[in-house]
Design a protein around this motif. Structure first.
Motif, short mmCIF file in Angstrom:
data_model
loop_
_atom_site.label_atom_id
_atom_site.label_comp_id
_atom_site.label_asym_id
_atom_site.label_seq_id
_atom_site.Cartn_x
_atom_site.Cartn_y
_atom_site.Cartn_z
N LYS A 113 -23.06 -34.09 -8.21
CA LYS A 113 -22.89 -34.55 -6.58
C LYS A 113 -21.59 -33.69 -6.16
N ASN A 114 -20.64 -33.74 -7.24
CA ASN A 114 -19.04 -33.23 -6.99
C ASN A 114 -19.40 -31.70 -6.95
N GLN A 115 -20.00 -31.07 -7.88
CA GLN A 115 -20.30 -29.75 -7.78
C GLN A 115 -21.18 -29.14 -6.67
N TYR A 116 -21.83 -29.86 -6.18
CA TYR A 116 -22.57 -29.54 -4.90
C TYR A 116 -21.78 -29.37 -3.68
N PHE A 117 -20.83 -30.36 -3.45
CA PHE A 117 -19.95 -30.52 -2.51
C PHE A 117 -18.71 -29.24 -2.83
N GLY A 118 -18.60 -29.08 -4.09
CA GLY A 118 -17.41 -28.19 -4.24
C GLY A 118 -17.96 -26.62 -4.11
N ARG A 119 -19.35 -26.45 -4.24
CA ARG A 119 -20.02 -25.21 -3.92
C ARG A 119 -20.06 -24.99 -2.72
N ARG A 120 -20.35 -25.91 -1.68
CA ARG A 120 -20.57 -25.84 -0.14
C ARG A 120 -19.32 -25.71 0.28
N ARG A 121 -17.95 -26.28 -0.30
CA ARG A 121 -16.77 -26.26 0.40
C ARG A 121 -16.47 -24.72 0.32
N GLN A 122 -16.63 -24.11 -1.15
CA GLN A 122 -16.26 -22.77 -1.29
C GLN A 122 -17.19 -21.73 -0.32
N SER A 123 -18.53 -22.08 -0.11
CA SER A 123 -19.36 -21.28 0.66
C SER A 123 -18.76 -21.34 2.33
N ALA A 124 -18.24 -22.44 2.68
CA ALA A 124 -17.53 -22.39 4.16
C ALA A 124 -16.21 -21.77 4.00
N VAL A 125 -15.40 -21.98 2.91
CA VAL A 125 -14.06 -21.41 2.98
C VAL A 125 -14.26 -19.76 2.92
N ARG A 126 -15.39 -19.13 2.23
CA ARG A 126 -15.59 -17.73 2.25
C ARG A 126 -16.30 -17.25 3.65
N ALA A 127 -16.89 -18.28 4.37
CA ALA A 127 -17.47 -17.68 5.60
C ALA A 127 -16.16 -17.66 6.60
N VAL A 128 -15.12 -18.56 6.45
CA VAL A 128 -13.96 -18.58 7.29
C VAL A 128 -13.07 -17.08 7.18
N ALA A 129 -12.91 -17.08 5.58
CA ALA A 129 -12.61 -15.57 5.25
C ALA A 129 -13.52 -14.33 5.82
N TRP A 130 -14.74 -14.53 5.64
CA TRP A 130 -15.39 -13.24 6.32
C TRP A 130 -15.16 -13.44 7.87
N MET A 131 -15.17 -14.41 8.57
CA MET A 131 -14.77 -14.28 10.14
C MET A 131 -13.36 -13.71 10.40
N GLN A 132 -12.46 -14.33 9.69
CA GLN A 132 -11.04 -13.75 9.66
C GLN A 132 -10.81 -12.39 9.66
N GLY A 133 -11.82 -11.86 8.57
CA GLY A 133 -11.52 -10.39 8.27
C GLY A 133 -12.32 -9.53 9.27
N CYS A 134 -13.45 -10.09 9.84
CA CYS A 134 -13.99 -9.55 10.92
C CYS A 134 -13.09 -9.33 12.26
N ALA A 135 -12.55 -10.54 12.64
CA ALA A 135 -11.78 -10.59 13.72
C ALA A 135 -10.54 -9.85 13.52
N ARG A 136 -9.83 -9.63 12.49
CA ARG A 136 -8.74 -8.77 12.33
C ARG A 136 -9.00 -7.38 12.31
N VAL A 137 -10.29 -7.03 12.10
CA VAL A 137 -10.77 -5.74 12.35
C VAL A 137 -10.90 -5.33 13.51
N ALA A 138 -11.94 -6.27 14.49
CA ALA A 138 -11.93 -6.00 15.91
C ALA A 138 -10.51 -6.16 16.47
N ILE A 139 -9.79 -6.85 16.38
CA ILE A 139 -8.37 -7.04 16.95
C ILE A 139 -7.44 -5.79 16.70
#
Length: 134
Positions: free
Chosen positions: A2-28
């Motif tokens: 169960k811990n590995q599952y939540f760890g992978r989900r958390r990393q997926s969410a963190v990487r999604a935020v990283a993508w969003m910030q990267g896109c926002a920086r390019v646009a701005i």
């Protein structure tokens, strides 16, 4: 398990935020580079072509490079924490300028768009940098 599952989900969410910030920086960044008058007016209310064009374009190029570097690294599966450490350092400088702008103009009340963007860039950068497993 169960811990590995939540760890992978958390990393997926963190990487999604990283993508969003990267896109926002390019646009701005692209917006500031291509239309500095609009960017500066929305931040300070004033625009002087001689005084504002070069610094605005430089800030735009800075954010464009940070965003593109972040997106390229994410796409390639390379580490990205260093992009966020650099961005947080720059956002701290931006934050101090923004706070000083409020002090000089005597402005109080709710945050404006640029203040919110600076705060979200700072907070998002800290969170991604701290939570990303690399």
């Amino acid at each position: 398990m169960k811990n590995q599952y939540f760890g992978r989900r958390r990393q997926s969410a963190v990487r999604a935020v990283a993508w969003m910030q990267g896109c926002a920086r390019v646009a701005i960044g692209a917006g500031m580079l291509l239309n500095p008058a609009q960017a500066v007016r929305s931040w300070s209310g004033e625009y002087d072509e001689k005084a504002s064009s070069l610094p605005s374009r430089a800030f735009g190029m800075r954010d464009l490079v940070l965003g593109a570097g972040t997106l390229w690294s994410l796409h390639r599966g390379h580490p990205v924490r260093h992009w966020f450490i650099l961005a947080v350092g720059l956002e701290l400088i931006d934050s101090s300028v923004t706070v000083n702008k409020r002090r000089i103009t005597g402005r109080a009340g709710p945050l404006d768009t640029w203040e919110l963007l600076t705060a979200s860039g700072l907070l998002g950068g800290i969170l991604v940098g701290a939570l990303l497993d690399e």
